[in-house]
Design an enzyme around this catalytic site. Sequence first.
Site, PDB file in Angstrom:
ATOM      1  N   ASN A  57       2.433  -0.822  -5.512  1.00 14.57           N
ATOM      2  CA  ASN A  57       2.224  -1.431  -4.197  1.00 14.57           C
ATOM      3  C   ASN A  57       0.774  -1.300  -3.757  1.00 14.57           C
ATOM      4  O   ASN A  57       0.134  -0.277  -3.970  1.00 14.57           O
ATOM      5  CB  ASN A  57       3.138  -0.780  -3.164  1.00 14.57           C
ATOM      6  CG  ASN A  57       4.604  -0.986  -3.508  1.00 14.57           C
ATOM      7  OD1 ASN A  57       4.921  -1.853  -4.325  1.00 14.57           O
ATOM      8  ND2 ASN A  57       5.478  -0.212  -2.908  1.00 14.57           N
ATOM      9  N   CYS A  96     -17.025  -5.160  -4.882  1.00 10.71           N
ATOM     10  CA  CYS A  96     -18.108  -6.127  -5.066  1.00 10.71           C
ATOM     11  C   CYS A  96     -18.164  -6.544  -6.541  1.00 10.71           C
ATOM     12  O   CYS A  96     -18.218  -5.681  -7.424  1.00 10.71           O
ATOM     13  CB  CYS A  96     -19.437  -5.503  -4.640  1.00 10.71           C
ATOM     14  SG  CYS A  96     -20.846  -6.587  -4.967  1.00 10.71           S
ATOM     15  N   ARG A 139      -2.165 -10.774   4.435  1.00  6.70           N
ATOM     16  CA  ARG A 139      -1.345  -9.603   4.085  1.00  6.70           C
ATOM     17  C   ARG A 139      -1.980  -8.328   4.644  1.00  6.70           C
ATOM     18  O   ARG A 139      -1.289  -7.412   5.088  1.00  6.70           O
ATOM     19  CB  ARG A 139      -1.172  -9.513   2.567  1.00  6.70           C
ATOM     20  CG  ARG A 139      -0.323 -10.663   2.025  1.00  6.70           C
ATOM     21  CD  ARG A 139      -0.149 -10.570   0.537  1.00  6.70           C
ATOM     22  NE  ARG A 139       0.586  -9.389   0.148  1.00  6.70           N
ATOM     23  CZ  ARG A 139       0.519  -8.830  -1.058  1.00  6.70           C
ATOM     24  NH1 ARG A 139      -0.240  -9.355  -1.987  1.00  6.70           N
ATOM     25  NH2 ARG A 139       1.212  -7.746  -1.332  1.00  6.70           N
ATOM     26  N   ASP A 176       0.091  -1.628  -0.516  1.00  8.72           N
ATOM     27  CA  ASP A 176       0.120  -1.154   0.880  1.00  8.72           C
ATOM     28  C   ASP A 176      -0.225   0.332   0.931  1.00  8.72           C
ATOM     29  O   ASP A 176      -0.385   0.988  -0.115  1.00  8.72           O
ATOM     30  CB  ASP A 176       1.493  -1.453   1.531  1.00  8.72           C
ATOM     31  CG  ASP A 176       2.643  -0.657   0.899  1.00  8.72           C
ATOM     32  OD1 ASP A 176       2.539   0.584   0.808  1.00  8.72           O
ATOM     33  OD2 ASP A 176       3.658  -1.274   0.510  1.00  8.72           O
ATOM     34  N   ALA A 200      16.694   1.800  -0.775  1.00  2.00           N
ATOM     35  CA  ALA A 200      15.951   3.028  -1.081  1.00  2.00           C
ATOM     36  C   ALA A 200      15.963   3.985   0.107  1.00  2.00           C
ATOM     37  O   ALA A 200      16.081   5.204  -0.065  1.00  2.00           O
ATOM     38  CB  ALA A 200      14.515   2.681  -1.474  1.00  2.00           C
ATOM     39  N   HIS A 239      -1.982  -1.048  -9.128  1.00  2.00           N
ATOM     40  CA  HIS A 239      -2.351  -2.445  -8.849  1.00  2.00           C
ATOM     41  C   HIS A 239      -3.371  -2.553  -7.714  1.00  2.00           C
ATOM     42  O   HIS A 239      -3.514  -3.616  -7.113  1.00  2.00           O
ATOM     43  CB  HIS A 239      -1.099  -3.281  -8.539  1.00  2.00           C
ATOM     44  CG  HIS A 239      -0.221  -3.507  -9.736  1.00  2.00           C
ATOM     45  ND1 HIS A 239       1.039  -4.051  -9.667  1.00  2.00           N
ATOM     46  CD2 HIS A 239      -0.440  -3.256 -11.060  1.00  2.00           C
ATOM     47  CE1 HIS A 239       1.554  -4.130 -10.890  1.00  2.00           C
ATOM     48  NE2 HIS A 239       0.684  -3.640 -11.748  1.00  2.00           N
ATOM     49  N   TYR A 257      -4.804 -12.797   0.935  1.00  4.71           N
ATOM     50  CA  TYR A 257      -4.929 -11.340   1.028  1.00  4.71           C
ATOM     51  C   TYR A 257      -5.341 -10.907   2.436  1.00  4.71           C
ATOM     52  O   TYR A 257      -4.916  -9.851   2.912  1.00  4.71           O
ATOM     53  CB  TYR A 257      -5.876 -10.806  -0.055  1.00  4.71           C
ATOM     54  CG  TYR A 257      -5.208 -10.829  -1.414  1.00  4.71           C
ATOM     55  CD1 TYR A 257      -4.334  -9.826  -1.783  1.00  4.71           C
ATOM     56  CD2 TYR A 257      -5.400 -11.890  -2.289  1.00  4.71           C
ATOM     57  CE1 TYR A 257      -3.676  -9.865  -3.005  1.00  4.71           C
ATOM     58  CE2 TYR A 257      -4.752 -11.940  -3.516  1.00  4.71           C
ATOM     59  CZ  TYR A 257      -3.888 -10.930  -3.871  1.00  4.71           C
ATOM     60  OH  TYR A 257      -3.226 -10.971  -5.069  1.00  4.71           O
ATOM     61  N   ASN A 265      17.400   1.367  -6.953  1.00  9.96           N
ATOM     62  CA  ASN A 265      17.045  -0.024  -6.639  1.00  9.96           C
ATOM     63  C   ASN A 265      18.219  -0.683  -5.924  1.00  9.96           C
ATOM     64  O   ASN A 265      19.347  -0.198  -5.986  1.00  9.96           O
ATOM     65  CB  ASN A 265      16.719  -0.775  -7.939  1.00  9.96           C
ATOM     66  CG  ASN A 265      15.727  -1.904  -7.742  1.00  9.96           C
ATOM     67  OD1 ASN A 265      14.719  -1.720  -7.060  1.00  9.96           O
ATOM     68  ND2 ASN A 265      15.990  -3.065  -8.303  1.00  9.96           N
TER      69      ASN A 265
HETATM   70  P1  OAD Z   1       9.620  -7.185  -7.107  1.00  9.05           P
HETATM   71  O1  OAD Z   1       9.606  -8.045  -5.907  1.00  9.05           O
HETATM   72  O2  OAD Z   1       9.537  -7.852  -8.436  1.00  9.05           O
HETATM   73  O3  OAD Z   1      10.951  -6.312  -7.133  1.00  9.05           O
HETATM   74  C1  OAD Z   1      11.370  -5.578  -6.026  1.00  9.05           C
HETATM   75  C2  OAD Z   1      12.696  -4.904  -6.372  1.00  9.05           C
HETATM   76  O4  OAD Z   1      13.078  -4.130  -5.242  1.00  9.05           O
HETATM   77  C3  OAD Z   1      13.838  -5.877  -6.663  1.00  9.05           C
HETATM   78  O5  OAD Z   1      14.510  -5.486  -7.848  1.00  9.05           O
HETATM   79  C4  OAD Z   1      14.751  -5.730  -5.447  1.00  9.05           C
HETATM   80  O6  OAD Z   1      16.121  -5.846  -5.770  1.00  9.05           O
HETATM   81  C5  OAD Z   1      14.450  -4.321  -4.995  1.00  9.05           C
HETATM   82  N1  OAD Z   1      14.673  -4.062  -3.569  1.00  9.05           N
HETATM   83  C6  OAD Z   1      14.595  -4.919  -2.520  1.00  9.05           C
HETATM   84  N2  OAD Z   1      14.843  -4.283  -1.368  1.00  9.05           N
HETATM   85  C7  OAD Z   1      15.089  -2.991  -1.673  1.00  9.05           C
HETATM   86  C8  OAD Z   1      15.428  -1.832  -0.931  1.00  9.05           C
HETATM   87  N3  OAD Z   1      15.561  -1.864   0.401  1.00  9.05           N
HETATM   88  N4  OAD Z   1      15.615  -0.676  -1.595  1.00  9.05           N
HETATM   89  C9  OAD Z   1      15.488  -0.621  -2.948  1.00  9.05           C
HETATM   90  N5  OAD Z   1      15.178  -1.678  -3.709  1.00  9.05           N
HETATM   91  C10 OAD Z   1      14.976  -2.850  -3.096  1.00  9.05           C
HETATM   92  O7  OAD Z   1       8.471  -6.106  -6.916  1.00  9.05           O
HETATM   93  P2  OAD Z   1       7.734  -5.187  -8.004  1.00  9.05           P
HETATM   94  O8  OAD Z   1       8.672  -4.764  -9.068  1.00  9.05           O
HETATM   95  O9  OAD Z   1       7.003  -4.151  -7.260  1.00  9.05           O
HETATM   96  O10 OAD Z   1       1.878  -7.499  -8.970  1.00  9.05           O
HETATM   97  O11 OAD Z   1       6.713  -6.227  -8.606  1.00  9.05           O
HETATM   98  C11 OAD Z   1       5.782  -5.771  -9.556  1.00  9.05           C
HETATM   99  C12 OAD Z   1       4.490  -6.525  -9.431  1.00  9.05           C
HETATM  100  O12 OAD Z   1       4.753  -7.944  -9.465  1.00  9.05           O
HETATM  101  C13 OAD Z   1       3.772  -6.333  -8.107  1.00  9.05           C
HETATM  102  O13 OAD Z   1       2.991  -5.178  -8.082  1.00  9.05           O
HETATM  103  C14 OAD Z   1       2.946  -7.579  -8.007  1.00  9.05           C
HETATM  104  C15 OAD Z   1       4.003  -8.572  -8.396  1.00  9.05           C
HETATM  105  O14 OAD Z   1       3.601  -9.804  -8.796  1.00  9.05           O
HETATM  106  C16 OAD Z   1       0.750  -8.213  -8.783  1.00  9.05           C
HETATM  107  O15 OAD Z   1       0.544  -8.918  -7.805  1.00  9.05           O
HETATM  108  C17 OAD Z   1      -0.242  -8.036  -9.887  1.00  9.05           C
END
Ligand code: OAD
Length: 232
Positions: free
Chosen positions: A92, A117, A57, A94, A219, A109, A54, A201
Amino acid sequence: MYRSIVVLTGAGISAESGLQTFRGAGGIWQNHRAEDLATPEAFAAEPALVQRFYNERRRQLVSGPIEPNPAHYALAKLQAGFSGTFTLVTQNVDNLHERAGSQNVLHMHGELLRMRCGGCGDSFVVEGDIELDSLCPACASVGLLRPDVVWFGEMPKHMDVIARLLGDCDLFLAVGTSGNVYPAAGFVEIAGAHAHTVEVNLEPSEVQSHFAERLYGKAGEVLPPYIEQLLK
Ligand code: OAD
C-alpha cells in the site's frame, strides 16, 4: 512461540478505512486502466493525467475522513508486543500503518506522500499536489517530479531485505491482498518452504492454495482476535 514474523499487507487492509481496493467490485482498476496510469510509459505519454490521478488519491488521504482501522492497529500492537523479529511489508502507498503506530514499514510499492525527482533521484515528503512545472527542492530541475510510487514494469523497493527476512521467518501472514501482483504474490511460496503461512482476506486469493491456514472475513474483524491469540 514464533521467532520471526513477516506480514504482507495489500489494499484490502485499508478498505474498511474507506480507501478503494484495485480489483473486484468498486476497485480502482474497474474504472481506470492500469496501463494508462501506473506505468512509466503512461507517465511519459500523459504526465498531466497520471499526476492528476495520484494528486487526487493523495488529497483523499490527507484531507478525507480516512483513518486507520482495527486491522492496522492490531498489527501495530503485534509489533509492540512481540519479542522476536517483526517486519511489516506493505504494497500500500497509504500511510495508515504508520498512523496506527507501526514502525519501519517497508513500502515495497512506494508512498503516496513522497515524490521523487527524475533528475537527481532524491525523494521528498509531499502532502500537496505535484504540478507539471513543480521545482525539485534539491536540484531545482523543473518538471521532473513524480510520485515516489512503483509502477508496473518498475522494480519494487526493499526487495533484498524482504528476501532475506522471508528466508528467515517462521510465520508469514498476508492480509488483504488478492495475490495477482508479483513479486508480492510469490512471497507465500518462498516463506512456505520453512514457515507457517496464514492468509487473512475477504475471499480466497489467487494464491490461496499455498497457505497453510486461511481466515476469511473483513480484516478489521478477523485480524484483531487472531493477533490477540498470537500475543498470548
Ligand atoms: P487488490 O485490490 O488486488 O486486492 C485486495 C484484496 O483485498 C482482494 O482480494 C479483496 O477481496 C480483499 N479485501 C477487500 N476488502 C477487504 C477487507 N475489508 N478485509 C480483508 N480483505 C479485503 O489489492 P492488492 O493485492 O494490494 O500496485 O494489489 C496489489 C497491487 O496491485 C497494488 O499494490 C497496486 C495494484 O495494481 C501498483 O499500483 C503497482
